[in-house]
Design a protein around this motif. Structure first.
Motif, short mmCIF file in Angstrom:
data_model
loop_
_atom_site.label_atom_id
_atom_site.label_comp_id
_atom_site.label_asym_id
_atom_site.label_seq_id
_atom_site.Cartn_x
_atom_site.Cartn_y
_atom_site.Cartn_z
N ARG A 183 42.83 43.40 34.59
CA ARG A 183 42.19 43.54 35.86
C ARG A 183 42.40 45.05 36.12
NH1 ARG A 183 41.64 38.89 39.85
NH2 ARG A 183 40.93 37.31 38.70
N GLY A 184 41.25 45.68 36.75
CA GLY A 184 41.48 47.07 37.23
C GLY A 184 40.90 47.35 38.63
N GLN A 185 40.67 48.51 39.04
CA GLN A 185 40.49 48.78 40.31
C GLN A 185 38.79 48.55 40.54
OE1 GLN A 185 42.28 52.70 39.87
NE2 GLN A 185 43.04 52.51 41.80
N HIS A 186 38.24 48.78 39.43
CA HIS A 186 36.56 48.46 39.66
C HIS A 186 36.55 47.10 39.48
CE1 HIS A 186 34.76 52.42 39.55
NE2 HIS A 186 35.76 52.79 38.79
N ASP A 187 37.43 46.16 38.84
CA ASP A 187 37.06 44.68 39.00
C ASP A 187 37.13 44.38 40.59
OD1 ASP A 187 36.81 44.11 36.18
OD2 ASP A 187 38.71 44.60 36.09
N ALA A 188 38.01 44.89 41.33
CA ALA A 188 38.31 44.76 42.68
C ALA A 188 37.05 45.25 43.46
CB ALA A 188 39.66 45.20 43.25
N LEU A 189 36.65 46.54 43.09
CA LEU A 189 35.48 47.12 43.71
C LEU A 189 34.20 46.26 43.48
CD1 LEU A 189 36.32 50.83 43.00
CD2 LEU A 189 36.07 49.75 45.27
N ASP A 190 34.12 45.60 42.41
CA ASP A 190 33.07 44.67 41.95
C ASP A 190 32.73 43.76 42.76
OD1 ASP A 190 32.05 46.73 40.11
OD2 ASP A 190 32.57 45.70 38.30
N ALA A 191 33.97 43.01 42.88
CA ALA A 191 34.33 41.52 43.60
C ALA A 191 33.97 41.96 45.04
CB ALA A 191 35.78 41.15 43.44
N LEU A 192 34.31 42.94 45.61
CA LEU A 192 34.11 43.19 47.12
C LEU A 192 32.57 43.38 47.50
CD1 LEU A 192 35.08 43.79 49.89
CD2 LEU A 192 35.56 46.09 49.31
N ALA A 193 32.23 44.21 46.44
CA ALA A 193 30.72 44.68 46.62
C ALA A 193 29.88 43.39 46.61
CB ALA A 193 30.24 45.59 45.64
N THR A 194 30.19 42.55 45.47
CA THR A 194 29.31 41.34 45.25
C THR A 194 29.46 40.40 46.60
OG1 THR A 194 29.69 41.56 42.92
CG2 THR A 194 28.92 39.27 43.70
N GLY A 195 30.52 40.36 46.99
CA GLY A 195 30.78 39.55 48.22
C GLY A 195 30.13 40.02 49.25
N ILE A 196 29.89 41.03 49.74
CA ILE A 196 29.24 41.65 50.80
C ILE A 196 27.81 41.59 50.61
CG2 ILE A 196 28.72 43.94 52.16
CD1 ILE A 196 31.71 44.78 51.65
N LEU A 197 27.27 41.78 49.27
CA LEU A 197 25.91 41.63 49.03
C LEU A 197 25.51 40.36 48.64
CD1 LEU A 197 25.57 44.27 46.24
CD2 LEU A 197 24.54 44.45 48.47
N LYS A 198 26.24 39.17 48.34
CA LYS A 198 25.77 37.74 48.36
C LYS A 198 26.20 36.73 49.17
CE LYS A 198 23.98 39.12 44.04
NZ LYS A 198 22.64 39.43 43.89
N ARG A 199 27.15 37.04 49.91
CA ARG A 199 27.65 36.16 50.91
C ARG A 199 27.13 36.81 52.39
NH1 ARG A 199 31.95 33.12 48.70
NH2 ARG A 199 31.97 31.91 50.67
N LYS A 200 27.44 35.77 53.44
CA LYS A 200 27.15 35.89 54.79
C LYS A 200 27.99 36.91 55.34
CE LYS A 200 24.55 31.73 55.00
NZ LYS A 200 24.46 30.55 55.45
N VAL A 201 28.41 38.11 55.15
CA VAL A 201 29.34 39.13 55.62
C VAL A 201 28.76 40.15 56.68
CG1 VAL A 201 30.92 41.06 55.04
CG2 VAL A 201 30.66 38.94 53.52
N ASN A 202 29.17 39.72 57.78
CA ASN A 202 28.73 40.61 59.11
C ASN A 202 30.02 41.47 59.76
OD1 ASN A 202 26.14 39.44 58.95
ND2 ASN A 202 27.18 37.53 60.04
N TRP A 203 31.05 41.25 59.17
CA TRP A 203 32.33 41.90 59.73
C TRP A 203 33.19 42.25 58.83
CZ3 TRP A 203 32.36 43.64 64.88
CH2 TRP A 203 31.38 43.16 65.72
N VAL A 204 33.72 43.25 58.51
CA VAL A 204 34.78 43.75 57.58
C VAL A 204 36.26 44.04 58.35
CG1 VAL A 204 35.37 45.57 56.08
CG2 VAL A 204 33.19 44.33 55.75
N LEU A 205 37.14 43.28 57.72
CA LEU A 205 38.36 43.77 58.32
C LEU A 205 39.30 44.57 57.16
CD1 LEU A 205 40.77 43.42 60.36
CD2 LEU A 205 41.45 41.16 58.96
N ASP A 206 39.63 45.71 57.40
CA ASP A 206 40.31 46.61 56.51
C ASP A 206 41.87 46.65 56.85
OD1 ASP A 206 41.03 48.50 54.79
OD2 ASP A 206 40.17 50.38 55.59
N VAL A 207 42.60 45.99 55.95
CA VAL A 207 44.02 45.69 56.27
C VAL A 207 44.90 46.71 55.40
CG1 VAL A 207 45.84 43.99 55.99
CG2 VAL A 207 43.48 43.24 56.57
N ASP A 208 45.89 47.30 56.36
CA ASP A 208 46.93 48.29 55.65
C ASP A 208 48.13 47.77 56.12
OD1 ASP A 208 48.56 50.61 55.63
OD2 ASP A 208 46.67 51.31 54.38
N ILE A 209 49.10 47.62 55.33
CA ILE A 209 50.64 47.00 55.49
C ILE A 209 51.45 48.21 55.36
CG2 ILE A 209 52.25 45.57 54.80
CD1 ILE A 209 50.29 43.68 53.41
#
Length: 490
Positions: A183-209
């Motif tokens: 798994r790599g960074q582009h796998d994470a980027l692909d998953a995030l983009a696909t979720g935003i495009l295909k699921r009902k996403v209206n709000w994004v929470l950007d979390v930083d610990i």
């Protein structure tokens, strides 16, 4: 080889499974009792184990699919061969730790050194060396601590990580991407983009610990590890690394919390910690409390979540603060943001008279709500301006050091810089940023060449020829994220 062979002795503890539908995060680990009979030399067989069991990691992976199994005999998998593979996987150019031993020096008597190391690891005589702390600049100008481990610590850590990965890769959830095999960074980027495009996403929470690796609680870490590992020798090895301390400016200091960034084992330990603190809890929260769609993507200590409903996102954020505090962690509030983002964000904000949707950055790419030519929603991703400025700053400093080298050597190095940049950032829609980066590199090179003499004779035509010869043109190398995600997850 030194040491003795053992079977994969397993013990099934009388406690719930660690599957997210059952376990409430780390709470079940906190109250776990000790496992009787799990001494370092006198192990008893557990479910499906016995004499003559294969000592290969394939057997460990198969047993680890049962989330209740704890492994009482793992150290024998740290073989002489695995230590050699770990040594050869290290970078020969890496800085030496406090022992001053380099990769090349160690390799001059590799077999003898590894046999001695193997004997010390299995005999209990191995001692962890304190980490040498160095500070490296961050894109925002601040400094980030980096731990440089001694060579033998790196070797043993890599070998132990390979063994533990056989277990934890069966446990880690699908939305965890950082520092995992395959798994790599582009796998994470692909998953995030696909979720935003295909699921009902209206709000994004950007979390930083905030300062995650510096705040890991060793006591909680040990409890989390004991949920799956009952081999006291492996646990003692990890304890040695966590408690080895830090040497800075020749002075030793104890480490009360944290795991050194830069150590080979730190990414795995970080994933284990966040698996129990964040992943399992967030997975349960989604199933129990979210009224609408919710997506999760985590890469190491960076996470981005998408929500259909704002109130879901706000409740999650409140409860996440409480959850992290229980385990010694906290959010970096100045970097943690909840923004309206998704396919309807621009339309809804325009109706209310609000500005365009805000953007967020994840793994070096800024994500933007955009439109395709027919007017459909499009997720546009471009190089983060902060990342680009930081990279150009480092290239400028390196060019200053190389300015008196022959032009072909400079050109070959700059070609490698651009090729590496394209390899990561050449995603669809990012062509203008790639061209801007190449143009900036050209300007830096021109300034560097002209500074070699007060009476420079470098004409524009000559510079254009050098550019055409050495600076490769950008081209898009990555497919659309949802297409690649669909191919990998049919």
């Amino acid at each position: 080889m030194h040491g003795h062979q053992e079977s994969d002795d397993l013990v099934v503890p009388a406690k719930p499974s660690n599957k997210p539908v059952v376990v409430a995060g780390a709470e079940t680990v906190e109250g776990r009792g000790s496992v009787e009979g799990n001494t370092v030399s006198d192990t008893r067989p557990g479910r499906g184990a016995g004499q003559g069991v294969s000592t290969g990691l394939t057997r460990v992976r198969a047993k680890a699919r049962d989330g209740q199994v704890r492994f009482t005999a793992l150290l024998h998998h740290v073989t002489l061969e695995r230590l050699e593979v770990a040594y050869r996987a290290l970078s020969p150019r890496a800085a030496a730790g406090v022992d001053g031993v380099t990769w090349h020096e160690y390799g001059q008597n590799l077999q003898g050194n590894l046999e001695d190391l193997h004997a010390r690891v299995h005999g209990g005589a191995f001692r962890a060396v304190p980490v040498r702390r160095v500070w490296i600049p961050k894109p925002d100008g601040r400094l980030r601590p980096l731990g440089v481990a001694a060579l033998e610590d790196k070797i043993v850590q890599r070998a132990v990580v390979e063994v533990l990965n056989a277990i934890y890769e069966q446990d880690f959830l699908g939305f965890s991407y950082g520092f995992r095999p395959g798994r790599g960074q582009h796998d994470a980027l692909d998953a995030l983009a696909t979720g935003i495009l295909k699921r009902k996403v209206n709000w994004v929470l950007d979390v930083d610990i905030r300062d995650f690796f510096g705040r890991v609680d060793p006591a909680w870490m040990e409890r989390f590890l004991e949920h799956r590992i009952a081999d006291r020798r492996v646990l003692r090895l990890i304890q040695k690394w966590l408690r080895a301390g830090i040497i800075e400016h020749g002075e030793w200091s104890a480490t009360q919390t944290g795991t050194a960034q830069g150590a080979s084992i730190s990414p795995l330990l970080g994933n284990v910690y966040l698996h129990y603190v964040f992943d399992l809890w967030a997975q349960q929260w989604r199933g129990r409390h979210a009224r609408g769609d919710m997506i999760l993507t985590r890469y190491a200590d960076d996470a981005v979540l998408g929500f259909q409903h704002r109130d879901d996102a706000e409740r999650f954020l409140v409860e996440l603060r409480r959850r992290l505090a229980e385990f010694g962690l906290e959010l970096a509030e100045e970097k943690t943001r909840l923004i309206e983002f998704g396919r309807f964000a621009a339309r809804d904000r325009e109706r209310r008279g609000d500005p365009k949707p805000e953007t967020f950055t994840f793994l070096g790419l800024t994500h933007i709500c955009a439109e395709s030519r027919p007017g459909w929603f499009k997720l546009k991703r471009v190089t983060s301006k902060k990342k680009m400025r930081a990279k150009l700053k480092s290239v400028k400093a390196e060019m200053r050091a190389r300015r008196h080298l022959p032009i072909p050597e400079q050109g070959a190095w700059l070609a490698s810089v651009l090729t590496g940049h394209y390899r990561y950032y050449a995603v669809p829609d990012n062509g203008p940023a790639l061209r801007a980066y190449r143009q900036a590199i050209k300007r830096l090179w021109l300034d560097s060449l002209r500074s070699r003499s007060q009476r420079h004779r470098l004409s524009r035509a000559r510079m254009n020829g050098l550019e055409a010869r050495w600076l490769p043109e950008p081209r898009i190398l990555h497919p659309w994220p949802d297409a690649r995600f669909a191919a990998k997850h049919p």
